[in-house]
Design an enzyme around this catalytic site. Structure first.
Site, PDB file in Angstrom:
ATOM      1  N   ASP A  33      -9.413 -24.286 -46.856  1.00 55.64           N
ATOM      2  CA  ASP A  33      -8.249 -25.903 -46.815  1.00 55.64           C
ATOM      3  C   ASP A  33      -9.199 -26.714 -48.653  1.00 55.64           C
ATOM      4  O   ASP A  33      -9.721 -27.201 -48.571  1.00 55.64           O
ATOM      5  CB  ASP A  33      -8.842 -26.568 -45.368  1.00 55.64           C
ATOM      6  CG  ASP A  33      -7.452 -27.553 -45.082  1.00 55.64           C
ATOM      7  OD1 ASP A  33      -6.428 -27.967 -46.361  1.00 55.64           O
ATOM      8  OD2 ASP A  33      -7.636 -28.573 -44.201  1.00 55.64           O
TER       9      ASP A  33
ATOM     10  N   HIS B 266       3.110 -24.003 -43.355  1.00 49.98           N
ATOM     11  CA  HIS B 266       2.168 -24.883 -44.008  1.00 49.98           C
ATOM     12  C   HIS B 266       2.984 -24.606 -46.112  1.00 49.98           C
ATOM     13  O   HIS B 266       2.778 -25.803 -46.040  1.00 49.98           O
ATOM     14  CB  HIS B 266       1.453 -25.058 -44.034  1.00 49.98           C
ATOM     15  CG  HIS B 266       1.028 -26.436 -43.760  1.00 49.98           C
ATOM     16  ND1 HIS B 266       1.456 -27.612 -43.803  1.00 49.98           N
ATOM     17  CD2 HIS B 266      -0.531 -26.392 -44.826  1.00 49.98           C
ATOM     18  CE1 HIS B 266       0.517 -28.877 -43.871  1.00 49.98           C
ATOM     19  NE2 HIS B 266      -0.542 -28.253 -44.811  1.00 49.98           N
TER      20      HIS B 266
END
Length: 429
Positions: A243, A337
């Protein structure tokens, strides 16, 4: 995310490359002293217990390493805790000024807070009534960052100094916001690589508040500890995904332009400052973990193993948005995403994401209350966070697995010069 280097481990007070063995002739080493103290404490603690164990010899004690000796600087062009490497432990807390408190009380509070932050970030005790929680630790990369919420300016009679960029964020369809855990007059971010150092700072800041303000909400988070992996790497979140791959890097030529308010920006007191969007994002982990590994990767658009785009290459290889498989389907799904959040898909919008994970136990439904304390930094949230979140709101595959539960937007002024406190240009201008 900012890359984290791992300096050579050494005992505090010892020159780089100089070990305890090299300084043995100079007296008892700190390493041996700590080992002896630890052994004594364990023996006393177990002396009355049947079958108690004595501590190992002092030579086996673990010395302080770079994890404790690493230090961030309080004074500087920008406040700490923005472009610094992610820390292992974090606290974010918002305060509301007390009834009757105004500009004068706020200035005195920021002066106290700034002095406490300076001392603690240097590895010193707080100025008074220190709790000794972090007595044995070094600075441990402690950073303390201060910001002002939209409501602060009316409370202090400074409405004319309130930046337009601090206007309330628009509503998003994925929001399920708890107003009691959102916004606030003042905001403090604390990060450190040691839990006790971070907690010590939190208690010192809370005690310094006195009668000037009260806590509105507080949240606690964590990240992987530096040195836990064989080499520095991008962090993982609680979904197991790498991330922060496309985070702006300080070495990039336009980093300051994207993240910090320019020196000639408006208002003048925000020069070299930044805007922090803070969101508590609940991850619906039980639902997420029912997906297959392939389905999870399609939601994100990247491989779970190494963070590489599904179009191929490594984590840093540019994503090929047009690549298709043998059946003519896009390899990176249209609602993935990672596709939706790309700056080139959002008019160049970019923000520096600097989050912490959180886990606050199991709720009444028996599911984990866990997720991401999302903190992002940008020169203007209307050009950073807002356009990206609007795009996500319209069709992000990840949206059915997350829930935005609280939100805040804070103006974080530039760093304090020596002899100054954070926000002095606003409060005394």
């Amino acid at each position: 995310m900012v890359d984290q280097s791992i300096p050579e481990a050494r005992t505090p007070g010892t020159a780089p490359g100089k070990t305890d063995a090299a300084s043995a002739g100079e007296g008892i080493s700190r390493r041996r002293m700590l080992g002896t103290a630890g052994a004594t404490g364990l023996v006393l603690g177990t002396a009355g217990a049947a079958g108690g164990y004595a501590a190992a010899p002092s030579e086996a004690a673990t010395p302080l390493t770079s994890l404790g000796t690493d230090r961030a600087m309080f004074h500087g062009k920008h406040q700490p805790g923005i472009a610094d490497a992610l820390q292992a432990r974090g606290h974010v807390v918002a305060f509301d000024l007390a009834a009757g408190a105004g500009r004068k009380e706020a200035a005195a509070l920021l002066r106290r807070w700034s002095e406490t932050a300076r001392r603690l970030m240097a590895g010193e005790p707080s100025g008074h009534d220190d709790t000794d929680v972090a007595r044995d630790a070094g600075p441990s990369s402690l950073t303390i960052t201060f910001g002002f919420g939209h409501s602060f300016f009316a409370r202090t009679g400074l409405e004319k100094q309130r930046p337009a960029s601090l206007d309330p964020l628009p509503e998003f369809s994925s929001d399920r916001l708890d107003k009691e855990r959102s916004n606030g007059d003042l905001w403090v971010q604390i990060g450190a690589n040691d839990s006790l150092v971070a907690f010590h700072a939190l208690r010192a800041i809370q005690k310094d508040t006195g009668s000037a303000a009260r806590v509105r909400w507080q949240m606690n988070g964590f990240n992987r500890s530096p040195g836990a992996t064989a080499h520095p790497m991008t962090a993982r979140n609680l979904m197991g995904q790498i991330d922060g791959t496309r985070n702006p890097k300080p070495a990039e030529s336009d980093f300051d332009q994207r993240i910090f308010v320019p020196e000639q920006g408006e208002p003048a007191w925000m020069a070299n400052g930044s805007y922090a969007v803070v969101r508590r994002i609940r991850m619906l982990l039980d639902d997420w973990e029912k997906l297959s590994g392939k389905a999870q990767e399609d939601v994100i658009g990247r491989r779970k193993s190494d963070g590489a785009a599904l179009s191929g290459g490594t984590e840093t290889t540019a994503m090929d948005l047009e690549k298709t498989d043998a059946k003519g389907n896009l390899v990176v799904p249209i609602n993935a995403h990672a596709r939706i959040t790309r700056p080139d898909q959002n008019g160049g919008a970019a923000m520096l994401r600097r989050p912490f994970s959180f886990h606050d136990g199991i709720d009444t439904d028996g599911v984990p209350d866990a997720g991401l304390l999302f903190i992002c930094w940008q020169a203007d949230p209307l050009r950073g966070f807002v356009p990206v979140q609007r795009k996500l709101d319209r069709g992000d595959a990840l949206s059915q697995f997350i829930r935005h539960e609280s939100s805040g937007l804070f103006a974080v002024p530039g760093g304090a010069a020596k002899g100054e406190y954070v926000g002095q240009k606003l409060l005394e201008g």
